[in-house]
Write a protein that holds these residues in place. Structure first.
Motif, PDB file in Angstrom:
ATOM      1  N   TYR A 104      49.078  38.008  33.526  1.00 45.75           N
ATOM      2  CA  TYR A 104      49.809  39.219  33.135  1.00 45.75           C
ATOM      3  C   TYR A 104      49.490  40.374  34.078  1.00 45.75           C
ATOM      4  O   TYR A 104      50.378  41.012  34.624  1.00 45.75           O
ATOM      5  N   VAL A 105      48.216  40.621  34.282  1.00 48.17           N
ATOM      6  CA  VAL A 105      47.805  41.760  35.104  1.00 48.17           C
ATOM      7  C   VAL A 105      48.149  41.521  36.573  1.00 48.17           C
ATOM      8  O   VAL A 105      48.600  42.431  37.269  1.00 48.17           O
ATOM      9  N   GLY A 106      47.989  40.303  37.052  1.00 43.59           N
ATOM     10  CA  GLY A 106      48.178  40.003  38.463  1.00 43.59           C
ATOM     11  C   GLY A 106      49.613  39.773  38.894  1.00 43.59           C
ATOM     12  O   GLY A 106      49.872  39.546  40.078  1.00 43.59           O
ATOM     13  N   THR A 107      50.548  39.808  37.968  1.00 46.53           N
ATOM     14  CA  THR A 107      51.952  39.573  38.301  1.00 46.53           C
ATOM     15  C   THR A 107      52.711  40.888  38.275  1.00 46.53           C
ATOM     16  O   THR A 107      52.665  41.619  37.292  1.00 46.53           O
ATOM     17  N   SER A 108      53.406  41.153  39.350  1.00 44.22           N
ATOM     18  CA  SER A 108      54.210  42.375  39.401  1.00 44.22           C
ATOM     19  C   SER A 108      55.643  42.079  38.979  1.00 44.22           C
ATOM     20  O   SER A 108      56.139  40.961  39.161  1.00 44.22           O
ATOM     21  N   THR A 109      56.286  43.084  38.426  1.00 47.37           N
ATOM     22  CA  THR A 109      57.703  42.926  38.095  1.00 47.37           C
ATOM     23  C   THR A 109      58.513  42.774  39.379  1.00 47.37           C
ATOM     24  O   THR A 109      59.562  42.133  39.381  1.00 47.37           O
ATOM     25  N   GLU A 110      58.008  43.315  40.471  1.00 47.68           N
ATOM     26  CA  GLU A 110      58.664  43.150  41.768  1.00 47.68           C
ATOM     27  C   GLU A 110      58.712  41.666  42.152  1.00 47.68           C
ATOM     28  O   GLU A 110      59.730  41.174  42.653  1.00 47.68           O
ATOM     29  N   ALA A 111      57.618  40.932  41.917  1.00 43.84           N
ATOM     30  CA  ALA A 111      57.587  39.497  42.240  1.00 43.84           C
ATOM     31  C   ALA A 111      58.595  38.728  41.387  1.00 43.84           C
ATOM     32  O   ALA A 111      59.263  37.812  41.876  1.00 43.84           O
ATOM     33  N   ILE A 112      58.714  39.104  40.119  1.00 37.89           N
ATOM     34  CA  ILE A 112      59.679  38.439  39.235  1.00 37.89           C
ATOM     35  C   ILE A 112      61.093  38.735  39.712  1.00 37.89           C
ATOM     36  O   ILE A 112      61.924  37.826  39.824  1.00 37.89           O
ATOM     37  N   ALA A 113      61.379  39.987  39.996  1.00 39.54           N
ATOM     38  CA  ALA A 113      62.713  40.369  40.474  1.00 39.54           C
ATOM     39  C   ALA A 113      63.050  39.639  41.767  1.00 39.54           C
ATOM     40  O   ALA A 113      64.168  39.129  41.926  1.00 39.54           O
ATOM     41  N   ARG A 114      62.084  39.561  42.663  1.00 36.65           N
ATOM     42  CA  ARG A 114      62.304  38.881  43.943  1.00 36.65           C
ATOM     43  C   ARG A 114      62.606  37.391  43.715  1.00 36.65           C
ATOM     44  O   ARG A 114      63.517  36.839  44.322  1.00 36.65           O
ATOM     45  N   ARG A 115      61.879  36.750  42.813  1.00 36.90           N
ATOM     46  CA  ARG A 115      62.102  35.328  42.527  1.00 36.90           C
ATOM     47  C   ARG A 115      63.511  35.105  41.976  1.00 36.90           C
ATOM     48  O   ARG A 115      64.147  34.097  42.262  1.00 36.90           O
ATOM     49  N   VAL A 116      64.002  36.045  41.159  1.00 29.67           N
ATOM     50  CA  VAL A 116      65.332  35.918  40.563  1.00 29.67           C
ATOM     51  C   VAL A 116      66.422  36.323  41.548  1.00 29.67           C
ATOM     52  O   VAL A 116      67.559  35.870  41.443  1.00 29.67           O
ATOM     53  N   GLY A 117      66.067  37.197  42.492  1.00 27.97           N
ATOM     54  CA  GLY A 117      67.060  37.687  43.442  1.00 27.97           C
ATOM     55  C   GLY A 117      67.802  38.901  42.940  1.00 27.97           C
ATOM     56  O   GLY A 117      68.983  39.096  43.238  1.00 27.97           O
ATOM     57  N   VAL A 118      67.090  39.730  42.176  1.00 30.32           N
ATOM     58  CA  VAL A 118      67.673  40.974  41.675  1.00 30.32           C
ATOM     59  C   VAL A 118      66.751  42.122  42.053  1.00 30.32           C
ATOM     60  O   VAL A 118      65.613  41.912  42.443  1.00 30.32           O
ATOM     61  N   SER A 119      67.254  43.321  41.912  1.00 23.92           N
ATOM     62  CA  SER A 119      66.420  44.493  42.179  1.00 23.92           C
ATOM     63  C   SER A 119      65.541  44.770  40.961  1.00 23.92           C
ATOM     64  O   SER A 119      65.852  44.375  39.841  1.00 23.92           O
ATOM     65  N   GLN A 120      64.469  45.487  41.198  1.00 22.98           N
ATOM     66  CA  GLN A 120      63.594  45.869  40.100  1.00 22.98           C
ATOM     67  C   GLN A 120      64.327  46.760  39.083  1.00 22.98           C
ATOM     68  O   GLN A 120      64.175  46.549  37.876  1.00 22.98           O
ATOM     69  N   PRO A 121      65.143  47.726  39.524  1.00 23.89           N
ATOM     70  CA  PRO A 121      65.889  48.514  38.540  1.00 23.89           C
ATOM     71  C   PRO A 121      66.802  47.645  37.657  1.00 23.89           C
ATOM     72  O   PRO A 121      66.926  47.881  36.453  1.00 23.89           O
ATOM     73  N   TYR A 122      67.422  46.623  38.270  1.00 28.39           N
ATOM     74  CA  TYR A 122      68.265  45.734  37.465  1.00 28.39           C
ATOM     75  C   TYR A 122      67.417  44.965  36.461  1.00 28.39           C
ATOM     76  O   TYR A 122      67.830  44.774  35.315  1.00 28.39           O
ATOM     77  N   LEU A 123      66.238  44.527  36.880  1.00 19.91           N
ATOM     78  CA  LEU A 123      65.319  43.826  35.984  1.00 19.91           C
ATOM     79  C   LEU A 123      65.041  44.683  34.747  1.00 19.91           C
ATOM     80  O   LEU A 123      65.047  44.183  33.617  1.00 19.91           O
ATOM     81  N   PHE A 124      64.857  45.987  34.972  1.00 21.85           N
ATOM     82  CA  PHE A 124      64.553  46.886  33.859  1.00 21.85           C
ATOM     83  C   PHE A 124      65.787  47.277  33.043  1.00 21.85           C
ATOM     84  O   PHE A 124      65.657  47.913  32.006  1.00 21.85           O
ATOM     85  N   ARG A 125      66.951  46.876  33.487  1.00 19.28           N
ATOM     86  CA  ARG A 125      68.132  46.992  32.623  1.00 19.28           C
ATOM     87  C   ARG A 125      68.183  45.814  31.660  1.00 19.28           C
ATOM     88  O   ARG A 125      68.732  45.926  30.572  1.00 19.28           O
ATOM     89  N   LEU A 126      67.601  44.698  32.074  1.00 12.85           N
ATOM     90  CA  LEU A 126      67.578  43.502  31.222  1.00 12.85           C
ATOM     91  C   LEU A 126      66.416  43.529  30.232  1.00 12.85           C
ATOM     92  O   LEU A 126      66.537  43.033  29.110  1.00 12.85           O
ATOM     93  N   PHE A 127      65.287  44.076  30.661  1.00  6.38           N
ATOM     94  CA  PHE A 127      64.071  44.160  29.835  1.00  6.38           C
ATOM     95  C   PHE A 127      63.502  45.564  29.993  1.00  6.38           C
ATOM     96  O   PHE A 127      63.448  46.077  31.110  1.00  6.38           O
ATOM     97  N   PRO A 128      63.044  46.181  28.914  1.00  6.48           N
ATOM     98  CA  PRO A 128      62.578  47.563  29.018  1.00  6.48           C
ATOM     99  C   PRO A 128      61.295  47.755  29.818  1.00  6.48           C
ATOM    100  O   PRO A 128      61.082  48.816  30.383  1.00  6.48           O
ATOM    101  N   ASN A 129      60.447  46.709  29.889  1.00 11.05           N
ATOM    102  CA  ASN A 129      59.178  46.852  30.592  1.00 11.05           C
ATOM    103  C   ASN A 129      58.550  45.480  30.842  1.00 11.05           C
ATOM    104  O   ASN A 129      59.079  44.456  30.400  1.00 11.05           O
ATOM    105  N   LYS A 130      57.438  45.487  31.531  1.00 10.42           N
ATOM    106  CA  LYS A 130      56.742  44.240  31.869  1.00 10.42           C
ATOM    107  C   LYS A 130      56.292  43.504  30.612  1.00 10.42           C
ATOM    108  O   LYS A 130      56.372  42.270  30.542  1.00 10.42           O
ATOM    109  N   GLN A 131      55.814  44.240  29.637  1.00 10.75           N
ATOM    110  CA  GLN A 131      55.357  43.600  28.400  1.00 10.75           C
ATOM    111  C   GLN A 131      56.489  42.816  27.740  1.00 10.75           C
ATOM    112  O   GLN A 131      56.292  41.702  27.269  1.00 10.75           O
TER     113      GLN A 131
END
Length: 186
Positions: free
Chosen positions: A30-57
């Protein structure tokens, strides 16, 4: 049709985020994973990721929930049509197949426990509050479907946790090292 774009719906993107999050959190915690890494794996921007989910938690909770649900669904398939006295062995065999076939699923399970314990040790109970009911539902399902008493269901789940630890440490699923430590067959 040529030139037609196959755009993913928000639900499909959400699904791809959950799948990517399982992989990223399984490997980085949890601590070692960035939302940037998740967004990059999916191929979306971080802002788009936060439109789908409100936060990392929320992303972590969705990934943890999926991990637990997939375990229950695998158990359901394995137990289909069986009598309660046959379910124990079927679930045990299916669980070994599940964690052997998908290392990220196993590691995600381990990361769930670490993340909840770490968050609560620092005074944050949001992860535990969200995830504990999912785990309790899994335990209840196993308990009822096995037709077992509380002690038998607890023993089954405890053996699963022991197997998680040993396989996470690198013992192969086929190496029944845990059989000499705890009798997981009763």
């Amino acid at each position: 049709m040529a030139g037609t774009s196959t755009r993913m719906s928000a639900a499909e993107r959400r699904e791809s985020v959950v799948r990517a999050a399982i992989t990223e959190f399984a490997r980085g915690g949890y601590v070692g994973t960035s939302t940037e890494a998740i967004a990059r794996r999916v191929g979306v921007s971080q802002p788009y990721l936060f439109r789908l989910f409100p936060n990392k938690q929320a992303i972590f909770v969705a990934a943890a929930t999926r991990c637990i649900e997939e375990t229950r669904l695998a158990f359901e398939r394995a137990a289909e049509g069986l009598e309660p006295e046959q379910v124990h062995d079927a679930l045990g065999a299916e669980y070994l197949r599940l964690i052997d076939g998908d290392r990220d699923m196993l590691l995600m399970q381990m990361q769930i426990y670490v993340a909840v314990a770490s968050a609560e040790a620092s005074g944050e109970d949001g992860l535990g509050v969200a995830i504990r009911p999912r785990w309790a539902e899994l335990w209840d399902w196993v308990h009822l479907r096995m037709g077992a008493d509380t002690e038998q269901a607890t023993q089954f789940m405890a053996c699963g946790m022991l197997i998680n630890v040993l396989v996470s440490l690198g013992f192969p699923v086929t190496d029944r090292v845990w059989a000499g430590l705890v009798d997981c067959t009763e």
